[in-house]
Design an enzyme around this catalytic site. Structure first.
Site, short mmCIF file in Angstrom:
data_model
loop_
_atom_site.label_atom_id
_atom_site.label_comp_id
_atom_site.label_asym_id
_atom_site.label_seq_id
_atom_site.Cartn_x
_atom_site.Cartn_y
_atom_site.Cartn_z
N ASP A 31 23.48 -15.62 -57.55
CA ASP A 31 22.51 -15.66 -56.47
C ASP A 31 23.11 -14.87 -55.31
OD1 ASP A 31 20.36 -16.79 -54.71
OD2 ASP A 31 22.09 -17.79 -53.82
N ALA A 32 22.25 -14.35 -54.44
CA ALA A 32 22.74 -13.53 -53.32
C ALA A 32 22.94 -14.34 -52.05
CB ALA A 32 21.79 -12.37 -53.07
#
Length: 229
Positions: free
Chosen positions: A20-21
């Protein structure tokens, strides 16, 4: 062994590590932190609400079938925060949005990604962010050479935790879910990824209590550094 007691022992044993960012690679509170003096004593509450509303809007939009991209929702959430904190100068809006395009990455990120790549693991991002947002964040952090693939749910017009969002990775990489390790600091994201079939590492930076007991992570790590031990 209960989830909090598990130790990560996989090394680089997966075909791909998918991250995930926002909140996992990039510090979502760094935008406000850069302007905390101008924001004053309410800066942390402001930042927390901005993040909460940003995520809330993704879930409402997905369930309603009324997609609006993540850049727009980030601005919508900021507008709500400025309305909730009328003592904060609305003239800061442009500066805050600019800072969000160039979030700081967490300190361990370059070292961890370098370590995984040295062991022939494929590195990817799966994010709610738009392609342009992710391109800006990756460039600002200087980690572009460490990322093989960037997948944005914008291609689907629906947000995580929809199963189709996680299927972007398996479909594009041609891998089965159990060949992929998924890392997120968001417990709701881990729940969705676990339901899809990924091996999941919850990066619990804040020491938050666990939830979604029936969708438990495979390991709980305080930082991404735990992937290298």
């Amino acid at each position: 062994m209960s989830a909090p007691e598990r130790e990560h022992t996989e090394g680089a044993g997966f075909a791909a590590y998918v991250f995930d960012a926002y909140g996992t690679l990039f510090d979502v509170h760094s935008a406000v932190r850069r302007h905390q003096q101008a924001l004053g004593a309410h800066h942390q509450a402001f930042s927390d609400l901005w993040r909460t509303k940003q995520l809330e809007y993704t879930w409402v939009r997905s369930l309603a079938g009324q997609y609006r991209d993540f850049a727009a929702l980030t601005e919508d959430a900021l507008d709500h925060c400025l309305a909730r904190f009328p003592q904060i100068d609305r003239g800061l809006k442009a500066d805050l949005l600019h800072a969000y395009q160039r979030l700081d990455c967490f300190a361990e990120v370059p070292e961890v990604l370098t370590w995984l790549r040295a062991r022939a693991a494929r590195i990817a991002i799966l994010s709610n962010g738009t392609p342009a947002m992710l391109e800006d964040a990756i460039a600002a952090a200087g980690i572009g050479s460490l990322i093989d693939d960037v997948f944005s749910v914008d291609a689907l017009k629906i947000y995580k935790t929809a199963p189709a969002a996680y299927a972007l990775v398996t479909d594009r990489l041609g891998l089965a879910p159990d060949e992929i390790a998924f890392q997120s600091s968001n417990r709701w994201d881990i729940a969705g990824a676990k339901a899809f079939g990924f091996t999941c590492h919850w990066i619990n930076r804040s020491g938050a209590p666990d939830e979604y007991a029936d969708l438990a992570p495979d390991a709980i790590l305080p930082t991404l550094k735990g992937l290298t031990t």
